[in-house]
Design an enzyme around this catalytic site. Sequence first.
Site, PDB file in Angstrom:
ATOM      1  N   ARG A  18     -18.756 -10.544 -70.232  1.00 59.24           N
ATOM      2  CA  ARG A  18     -19.784 -11.460 -69.742  1.00 59.24           C
ATOM      3  C   ARG A  18     -19.526 -12.907 -70.159  1.00 59.24           C
ATOM      4  NH1 ARG A  18     -25.194  -8.938 -71.860  1.00 59.24           N
ATOM      5  NH2 ARG A  18     -26.086 -10.747 -70.780  1.00 59.24           N
ATOM      6  N   LYS A  25     -14.145 -12.056 -77.396  1.00 56.37           N
ATOM      7  CA  LYS A  25     -15.458 -12.664 -77.618  1.00 56.37           C
ATOM      8  C   LYS A  25     -15.569 -13.304 -79.003  1.00 56.37           C
ATOM      9  CE  LYS A  25     -19.006  -9.883 -77.661  1.00 56.37           C
ATOM     10  NZ  LYS A  25     -20.207  -9.097 -77.281  1.00 56.37           N
ATOM     11  N   ASN A 170     -33.225  -1.560 -83.453  1.00 52.48           N
ATOM     12  CA  ASN A 170     -31.964  -1.480 -84.170  1.00 52.48           C
ATOM     13  C   ASN A 170     -31.099  -2.718 -83.936  1.00 52.48           C
ATOM     14  OD1 ASN A 170     -29.701  -0.420 -85.529  1.00 52.48           O
ATOM     15  ND2 ASN A 170     -28.912   0.499 -83.641  1.00 52.48           N
ATOM     16  N   TYR A 370       7.515 -39.203 -88.092  1.00 53.35           N
ATOM     17  CA  TYR A 370       8.087 -38.073 -87.355  1.00 53.35           C
ATOM     18  C   TYR A 370       9.330 -38.528 -86.616  1.00 53.35           C
ATOM     19  CZ  TYR A 370       8.119 -34.025 -84.168  1.00 53.35           C
ATOM     20  OH  TYR A 370       8.466 -32.888 -83.464  1.00 53.35           O
TER      21      TYR A 370
END
Length: 447
Positions: A18, A25, A170, A370
Amino acid sequence: MTQKPVALIVLAAGQGSRMQSDLPKVMHRLGGVPLVGHALASGSSLEPERVVVVAGHGADLVKKAVAKLEPEAVIALQAEQLGTGHAVQQAMPALEGFEGKVIVLYGDTPFISAETLEKLAEHPSGVVVLGFEAADPGRYGRLVVNDQGLQRIVEFKDADAATRAIALVNSGVMALDAGLLRQLIGKLGRDNAAGEYYLTDLVELARAAGHRADVVTCDESETLGINTRAELAAAEAAFQARARAEALENGVTLSDPATVWFALDTAIGRDAIIGQNVVFGPGVTIESGAEILPFCHLEGCHIATGATVGPFARLRPGAELGGDVHVGNFVEIKNSVLDEGVKVGHLTYLGDAHVGEFANIGAGTVTCNYDGVLKHRTEIGANAFIGSDTMLVAPVRVGARAMTGSGSVITQDVPDEALAIGRAPQSNKPGLATRLMAALRKKKEAR
């Protein structure tokens, strides 16, 4: 601390379809870190002896993230997602020999508090389920409780009208004695509509074996799970509101709280001042009395007492600012230490550098760190003065009390107290500017 040792199992195997994302997720960010980091952070308050993260979809990404968040954690692979009970089964080999309480958390449920986890860990029953009184019980599983404790968990689709009227539901989070968990986990069946192994079935299995099951409750806000982008946005708003309120309560001044964005581990001392539109990435510590002016972005840095940063400054990982350092507008600092009293006023990049105390860095200074393959360091001594628009080509050292002339390119070490000038000789061409502009205008007219 709890009396019994604690182990954590964090379930993080789901794809989260979803979310409409290629990411697992639990890899979506909340408060600057992946969702799974919140479960790990909450669980760390129990000082667990072992931590097991069950990964599945995108397991390599989850493993990499967990290695940074909780290096001691073990990754268990759930190659095929066959329910929560099946996920815990995959974690059991990593708990071999462990005796104590095992707490099962969910990587997409970020707000379970340390206090709630402490209650779960300290509860004497062999099986303890975390429940909450739901304002809208909806399709949650109902917790059927009497004076003998938790009798069973009834899924909504299996509940009659009387059971559906129960508001105690729950959360999915459970605490179990390790020995009892080993005894029962292999007895789970999958004779249900989904064909999955449900962790909640352990309640009835435990009771059938003569063990008591109970419920610990928390506020519904702690149980918020993330299943959609909209829920992720709502969770971010809730997280930021809590972080702002906590900062204010702890004595931090937020000039415009609604515009300040915190990360999970942001640490700010009292009497620090944070201006509007400041964003904290992970790993920021700000000591008492420092000030961050508006429109700054900070990540992985430490700022000492009395320092000021901004406006419009960026501090990247490894930036260490000493006391009374001033970093001004449009300055970027990465992997660099600035000792006490250093001033970097504006328009400067310092990367892979160490700047000695009370040095002054002129506008437009760049450490050229660099070379296309490797990073190199720049050392700037105490009380040095770096002229505006100086390019420091690393590796290079500018000595204590030394100076560089404005516009210089410094490619060799500068001794203490020396003045270094590295410019091409200036050549003036009389009348050339006028002739050049005339030629350009003529060319433009001919088009």
